[in-house]
Design a protein around this motif. Structure first.
Motif, PDB file in Angstrom:
ATOM      1  N   VAL A  60     -33.963  19.693  30.171  1.00  0.00           N
ATOM      2  CA  VAL A  60     -32.597  19.830  29.890  1.00  0.00           C
ATOM      3  C   VAL A  60     -31.673  19.413  30.845  1.00  0.00           C
ATOM      4  N   THR A  61     -30.797  18.711  30.667  1.00  0.00           N
ATOM      5  CA  THR A  61     -29.469  18.271  31.545  1.00  0.00           C
ATOM      6  C   THR A  61     -28.483  19.044  31.107  1.00  0.00           C
ATOM      7  N   ALA A  62     -27.661  19.488  32.159  1.00  0.00           N
ATOM      8  CA  ALA A  62     -26.241  20.229  32.020  1.00  0.00           C
ATOM      9  C   ALA A  62     -25.345  19.806  32.882  1.00  0.00           C
ATOM     10  N   THR A  63     -24.068  19.752  32.335  1.00  0.00           N
ATOM     11  CA  THR A  63     -22.828  19.566  33.323  1.00  0.00           C
ATOM     12  C   THR A  63     -22.120  20.815  33.568  1.00  0.00           C
ATOM     13  N   VAL A  64     -21.992  21.428  34.784  1.00  0.00           N
ATOM     14  CA  VAL A  64     -21.324  22.750  35.140  1.00  0.00           C
ATOM     15  C   VAL A  64     -20.092  22.364  36.019  1.00  0.00           C
ATOM     16  N   THR A  65     -19.069  22.841  35.399  1.00  0.00           N
ATOM     17  CA  THR A  65     -17.688  22.708  35.879  1.00  0.00           C
ATOM     18  C   THR A  65     -16.949  23.851  36.232  1.00  0.00           C
ATOM     19  N   ASN A  66     -16.439  24.158  37.410  1.00  0.00           N
ATOM     20  CA  ASN A  66     -15.685  25.114  37.852  1.00  0.00           C
ATOM     21  C   ASN A  66     -14.224  24.839  37.424  1.00  0.00           C
ATOM     22  N   THR A  67     -13.901  25.635  36.219  1.00  0.00           N
ATOM     23  CA  THR A  67     -12.434  25.462  35.739  1.00  0.00           C
ATOM     24  C   THR A  67     -11.601  26.528  36.174  1.00  0.00           C
ATOM     25  N   GLY A  68     -12.029  27.372  37.347  1.00  0.00           N
ATOM     26  CA  GLY A  68     -10.997  28.484  37.797  1.00  0.00           C
ATOM     27  C   GLY A  68     -10.512  27.802  38.893  1.00  0.00           C
ATOM     28  N   THR A  69      -9.942  28.751  39.796  1.00  0.00           N
ATOM     29  CA  THR A  69      -8.962  28.264  41.002  1.00  0.00           C
ATOM     30  C   THR A  69      -9.531  28.560  42.137  1.00  0.00           C
ATOM     31  N   VAL A  70     -10.849  29.249  42.354  1.00  0.00           N
ATOM     32  CA  VAL A  70     -11.304  29.288  43.744  1.00  0.00           C
ATOM     33  C   VAL A  70     -12.785  28.654  43.685  1.00  0.00           C
ATOM     34  N   GLU A  71     -13.348  28.531  44.799  1.00  0.00           N
ATOM     35  CA  GLU A  71     -14.421  28.035  44.980  1.00  0.00           C
ATOM     36  C   GLU A  71     -15.613  29.379  44.732  1.00  0.00           C
ATOM     37  N   ASP A  72     -16.810  29.040  44.044  1.00  0.00           N
ATOM     38  CA  ASP A  72     -17.829  29.801  43.967  1.00  0.00           C
ATOM     39  C   ASP A  72     -19.117  29.284  43.963  1.00  0.00           C
ATOM     40  N   SER A  73     -20.139  30.355  43.987  1.00  0.00           N
ATOM     41  CA  SER A  73     -21.695  29.747  44.054  1.00  0.00           C
ATOM     42  C   SER A  73     -22.426  30.760  43.092  1.00  0.00           C
ATOM     43  N   GLN A  74     -22.825  29.864  42.031  1.00  0.00           N
ATOM     44  CA  GLN A  74     -23.596  30.618  41.200  1.00  0.00           C
ATOM     45  C   GLN A  74     -25.051  29.855  40.619  1.00  0.00           C
ATOM     46  N   GLN A  75     -25.944  30.658  40.191  1.00  0.00           N
ATOM     47  CA  GLN A  75     -27.320  30.381  39.641  1.00  0.00           C
ATOM     48  C   GLN A  75     -27.081  30.111  38.317  1.00  0.00           C
ATOM     49  N   ILE A  76     -27.667  28.925  38.023  1.00  0.00           N
ATOM     50  CA  ILE A  76     -27.861  28.417  36.644  1.00  0.00           C
ATOM     51  C   ILE A  76     -29.256  28.505  36.040  1.00  0.00           C
ATOM     52  N   HIS A  77     -29.127  28.949  34.866  1.00  0.00           N
ATOM     53  CA  HIS A  77     -30.642  29.440  34.461  1.00  0.00           C
ATOM     54  C   HIS A  77     -30.791  28.900  33.062  1.00  0.00           C
ATOM     55  N   LEU A  78     -32.287  28.448  32.772  1.00  0.00           N
ATOM     56  CA  LEU A  78     -32.509  28.045  31.277  1.00  0.00           C
ATOM     57  C   LEU A  78     -33.414  29.145  30.753  1.00  0.00           C
ATOM     58  N   LYS A  79     -32.946  29.912  29.790  1.00  0.00           N
ATOM     59  CA  LYS A  79     -33.620  30.895  29.124  1.00  0.00           C
ATOM     60  C   LYS A  79     -34.002  30.686  27.840  1.00  0.00           C
ATOM     61  N   ASN A  80     -35.323  31.311  27.208  1.00  0.00           N
ATOM     62  CA  ASN A  80     -36.032  31.177  26.164  1.00  0.00           C
ATOM     63  C   ASN A  80     -35.188  32.192  24.957  1.00  0.00           C
ATOM     64  N   ASP A  81     -35.567  32.012  23.936  1.00  0.00           N
ATOM     65  CA  ASP A  81     -34.971  32.909  22.681  1.00  0.00           C
ATOM     66  C   ASP A  81     -35.336  34.342  23.063  1.00  0.00           C
ATOM     67  N   ALA A  82     -35.926  34.919  23.870  1.00  0.00           N
ATOM     68  CA  ALA A  82     -36.253  36.139  24.075  1.00  0.00           C
ATOM     69  C   ALA A  82     -35.182  36.566  25.532  1.00  0.00           C
TER      70      ALA A  82
END
Length: 479
Positions: A60-82
């Motif tokens: 899976v490929t995804a685009t993550v965009t920071n639409t907020g007003t400050v810089e941040d660092s976050q983890q991006i997860h791929l999750k199943n139906d559970a």
């Protein structure tokens, strides 16, 4: 007109203006207090497999965009139906400035039993996007390994028979692989109709570096079978000047303190591990390959004249075709074997079969107190490293000279290196801590005048109304 009367309308107007300003200040201040700078990581799935089967990887490929007003660092997860995490971009996490975007790729291997519609999602701390994928049943192949010869001798070709059966309802095309200690040795592609079985023979070319126990792994699709074999170093007979009938397998003869072997390549080089003799390079115009044996001896062997002030003595054997070829031998002696010997006082001598001959050699001290030596030799036989040249001695006298043996493994315990590991939870904690720090710094950087006191505007408005009412009433009484 009384002065007080003339001022009353002015005071009343002033208080009305003050009231209006207080109300406006309260509204603006409350709005400023309610609006805080923050990041928002928006997630959009931009690509995925058209189809996937059990045992295959779903990407899976995804685009993550920071639409907020400050810089941040976050983890991006791929999750199943559970809602279980099956893949992550967690360490390092995704860091985005306001308006910045980044493409991420997440991979999920489908297991047997995953056939059917699978719900999945890609999530940040702020946003989640959901999709589904139909997982097809995987191949139904069965695998078994036949009888494998063990032990084998280094240099031999090992054959590994396997049988593959298609127990499914459709035609299957798969690749059978053989790996030895994690490295692919051979592979074949096979086609099977429903219910069909086929026998496949996979091979592995062994060499001297493979001596010891080896793990064989045969795989077809997601089927896996393992077995172990033993690779022995080949026996090699030597002349009377050798370390008394040395063989490279089994228990070394009594005069052998240490034995090592290496494969001689077509370019004439052999890299020896675990030995004072680190590398041998021999003139090899005929592309001869074979085994190189390095025996470090306790004493001068029978039939060889003695040596004064002996530091080390070796018997080095190469393939017969190269025994009398020019070569370069590189030694690396440990500090404990030298006893503070000056490198300039060290000689390397070679037994010709009749006498000792001094070789051209370059010596150099190492930072840890050891010594490296590079010697040029006209052939291979017995080599001695000495500080006192040679001396004519009887065989019995030569046998009594015993150089210092290597210390046992318990004399100098080796430190154990501990590799740090980072878990997903650690990465999450780090991300939260960074976010917290950014928030604290943002608050501390605010101008004190911007930090309004809650309720101040309301109180000011009420006070202004009360004063206006009292002044107006007092003015009416005087009138």
């Amino acid at each position: 007109m009384h002065p007080i009367r003339s001022r009353c309308p002015f005071v009343s107007s002033f208080l009305v203006v003050l009231l209006v300003l207080s109300v406006l200040t309260m509204g603006l201040g409350g709005g400023a207090a309610e609006s805080a700078d923050e990041a928002f990581f928006e997630v959009e799935i931009t690509g995925m497999n058209d189809s996937v089967s059990e045992g295959e990887r779903f990407v899976v490929t995804a685009t993550v965009t920071n639409t907020g007003t400050v810089e941040d660092s976050q983890q991006i997860h791929l999750k199943n139906d559970a809602d279980e995490i099956v893949a992550s971009v967690a360490q390092p996490p995704v860091t985005l400035a306001p308006g910045e975007r980044k493409r991420v790729t997440l991979t999920w291997r489908m297991e047997r039993g995953d056939a059917g519609s699978q719900e999945f999602s890609v999530q940040s701390n702020d946003d989640v996007t959901r999709r589904s994928i139909d997982v097809q049943p995987g191949p139904s192949l069965e695998l078994s390994i036949g009888d494998v010869e063990s032990p084998i001798t280094a240099g031999e070709t090992l054959t590994v028979p396997i049988t593959v059966t298609n127990a499914g309802n459709g035609t299957e095309t798969a690749r059978a692989r053989l790996a030895v200690n994690g490295s692919t040795a051979d592979e074949r592609e096979i086609d099977l109709d429903p219910g069909e079985s086929t026998a496949v023979t996979l091979t592995w070319e062994s060499n001297a570096s493979h001596a010891g126990e080896r793990t064989l792994v045969a795989t077809v699709a997601d089927e896996r079978e393992t077995t172990t074999i033993v690779v022995e170093t080949p026996n090699r007979s030597t002349d009377s000047g050798s370390s008394s009938g040395s063989s490279s397998g089994g228990t070394p003869p009594a005069n052998v303190a240490e034995r090592n072997s290496a494969l001689l390549t077509r370019d004439g080089s052999a890299q020896v591990t675990g030995s004072d003799v680190e590398r041998i390079t021999v003139e090899n115009d005929d592309d001869v390959t074979g085994l190189v044996l390095v025996n470090r001896l306790h004493t001068v062997p029978d039939g060889v004249a003695g040596v004064d002030d002996l530091l080390r003595i070796y018997r080095i054997d190469v393939p017969d075709e190269l025994t009398n070829h020019d070569a370069t031998i590189e030694f690396a002696l440990p500090a404990w074997a030298l006893d503070d010997v000056d490198p300039d006082a060290v000689d390397v001598v070679y037994w010709t079969g009749e006498e000792w001959t001094e070789l051209d050699a370059e010596t150099a001290a190492t930072e840890d107190g050891g010594m490296t030596i590079e010697a040029e030799t006209p052939g291979f036989s017995v080599f001695a490293i000495t500080t006192g040249g040679t001396a004519d001695q009887t065989e019995e006298q030569a046998a009594t000279e015993t150089p210092t043996d290597a210390p046992t493994a318990t004399d100098t315990p080796m430190p154990t290196a501990t590799s740090p590991s980072t878990s997903g939870s650690d990465a999450s904690s780090t991300t939260d801590a960074n976010a917290s720090t950014a928030t604290d710094e943002s608050t501390a950087a605010m101008d004190p005048s911007e930090q309004s006191i809650p309720g101040f505007g309301v109180v000011a408005a009420l006070v202004a109304l009360l004063v206006a009412a009292l002044v107006g009433r007092r003015g009416n009484r005087r009138t």
